[in-house]
Design a protein around this motif. Structure first.
Motif, PDB file in Angstrom:
ATOM      1  N   VAL A  56       0.646  -1.237   0.450  1.00 14.40           N
ATOM      2  CA  VAL A  56      -0.177   0.103  -0.122  1.00 14.40           C
ATOM      3  C   VAL A  56       1.441   1.471  -0.186  1.00 14.40           C
ATOM      4  CG1 VAL A  56      -1.487   1.617   0.813  1.00 14.40           C
ATOM      5  CG2 VAL A  56      -2.204  -1.476   0.926  1.00 14.40           C
ATOM      6  N   LEU A  59       2.026   1.440  -4.017  1.00  9.13           N
ATOM      7  CA  LEU A  59       0.789   2.495  -4.182  1.00  9.13           C
ATOM      8  C   LEU A  59       0.955   3.433  -4.045  1.00  9.13           C
ATOM      9  CD1 LEU A  59      -1.965  -0.174  -3.952  1.00  9.13           C
ATOM     10  CD2 LEU A  59      -0.248   0.480  -6.398  1.00  9.13           C
ATOM     11  N   LYS A  60       0.654   4.314  -2.937  1.00  7.39           N
ATOM     12  CA  LYS A  60       0.953   5.551  -2.323  1.00  7.39           C
ATOM     13  C   LYS A  60       1.720   6.225  -3.256  1.00  7.39           C
ATOM     14  CE  LYS A  60      -0.465   8.578   1.384  1.00  7.39           C
ATOM     15  NZ  LYS A  60      -0.429   8.752   3.261  1.00  7.39           N
ATOM     16  N   SER A  62       3.606   5.858  -5.423  1.00  5.56           N
ATOM     17  CA  SER A  62       4.417   4.980  -7.376  1.00  5.56           C
ATOM     18  C   SER A  62       5.460   4.603  -7.230  1.00  5.56           C
ATOM     19  CB  SER A  62       3.702   6.886  -7.675  1.00  5.56           C
ATOM     20  OG  SER A  62       2.134   6.653  -7.920  1.00  5.56           O
ATOM     21  N   LYS A  64       7.418   1.877  -7.604  1.00  6.64           N
ATOM     22  CA  LYS A  64       7.069   0.493  -9.269  1.00  6.64           C
ATOM     23  C   LYS A  64       7.975  -0.069  -8.916  1.00  6.64           C
ATOM     24  CE  LYS A  64       4.961   3.427 -12.865  1.00  6.64           C
ATOM     25  NZ  LYS A  64       5.404   3.817 -14.354  1.00  6.64           N
ATOM     26  N   ILE A  84      -1.599   0.102 -11.812  1.00  6.88           N
ATOM     27  CA  ILE A  84      -2.014   0.436 -11.085  1.00  6.88           C
ATOM     28  C   ILE A  84      -2.657   0.932 -10.356  1.00  6.88           C
ATOM     29  CG2 ILE A  84       0.352   1.619  -9.885  1.00  6.88           C
ATOM     30  CD1 ILE A  84       2.218  -0.482 -11.184  1.00  6.88           C
ATOM     31  N   ARG A  85      -3.287   1.988 -11.679  1.00  6.31           N
ATOM     32  CA  ARG A  85      -3.744   3.367 -11.704  1.00  6.31           C
ATOM     33  C   ARG A  85      -5.057   2.866 -11.062  1.00  6.31           C
ATOM     34  NH1 ARG A  85      -0.593   5.505 -16.297  1.00  6.31           N
ATOM     35  NH2 ARG A  85      -1.765   4.227 -17.693  1.00  6.31           N
ATOM     36  N   VAL A  88      -4.886   2.253  -7.628  1.00  8.67           N
ATOM     37  CA  VAL A  88      -4.626   3.053  -6.704  1.00  8.67           C
ATOM     38  C   VAL A  88      -5.926   3.860  -6.897  1.00  8.67           C
ATOM     39  CG1 VAL A  88      -4.007   5.647  -6.478  1.00  8.67           C
ATOM     40  CG2 VAL A  88      -2.236   2.951  -6.260  1.00  8.67           C
ATOM     41  N   PHE A  93      -5.869   5.797   0.784  1.00 12.84           N
ATOM     42  CA  PHE A  93      -4.548   5.574   1.585  1.00 12.84           C
ATOM     43  C   PHE A  93      -4.985   6.595   2.863  1.00 12.84           C
ATOM     44  CE2 PHE A  93      -3.515   5.192  -2.533  1.00 12.84           C
ATOM     45  CZ  PHE A  93      -2.850   3.827  -2.594  1.00 12.84           C
TER      46      PHE A  93
END
Length: 151
Positions: A56, A59-60, A62, A64, A84-85, A88, A93
């Motif tokens: 998480v 992801l927050k 970004s 990769k 991924i987008r 998100v 979050f």
């Protein structure tokens, strides 16, 4: 065996796209619910939870490269920027996660994987309105993430 994993991944991707692309009042209902069997031990839940929180955070941010380290080698090839987008957009979050259920998810006749369903701590409904199902490999790497959220 590999085909079932690919089918699961494709279904997960389809679920993300269908959730984001629906503007009408038609609701897509999956024919196969996620059924978890035999609960995970506290130690396993703690291990997998740490991997999920790192996922998480990546992801927050970004990040990769960090995401690639946390996901299974079996799905790295299929994970694109669009996926991924969409992920998100499906995870809040700002809210705290709690374990709702844990157990094993059968993806193939011979293979089961540890899974945890998360809910948001502020969601007091039963069953929760928003659930994030995460399928793990035994070592903690993430094999699949499927957010189910209300609109």
């Amino acid at each position: 065996m590999i085909y079932m994993k690919k089918i699961f991944l494709i279904c997960t991707i389809f679920a993300f796209y269908s959730a984001f692309s629906q503007q009408s009042k038609i609701k897509v209902i999956e024919s196969k619910k996620i059924e978890l069997t035999s609960e995970l031990s506290k130690d396993k839940i703690d291990l997998y939870h740490q991997f999920f929180l790192k996922f998480v955070d990546a992801l927050k941010a970004s990040d990769k490269e960090k995401l690639k380290m946390l996901i299974s080698d079996k799905i790295k090839y299929y994970v694109s920027d669009d996926i991924i987008r969409n992920l998100v957009g499906g995870i809040s979050f700002d809210r705290k996660f709690e374990v709702y259920k844990s157990g094993y998810q059968q993806l193939d006749k011979n293979e089961t994987y540890p899974a945890i369903q998360y809910k948001y701590a502020d969601d007091k409904q039963e069953p929760p309105r928003d659930i994030i199902t995460v399928i793990f490999e035994e070592d903690g790497k993430i094999l699949g993430v499927k957010p189910d959220y209300s609109k």
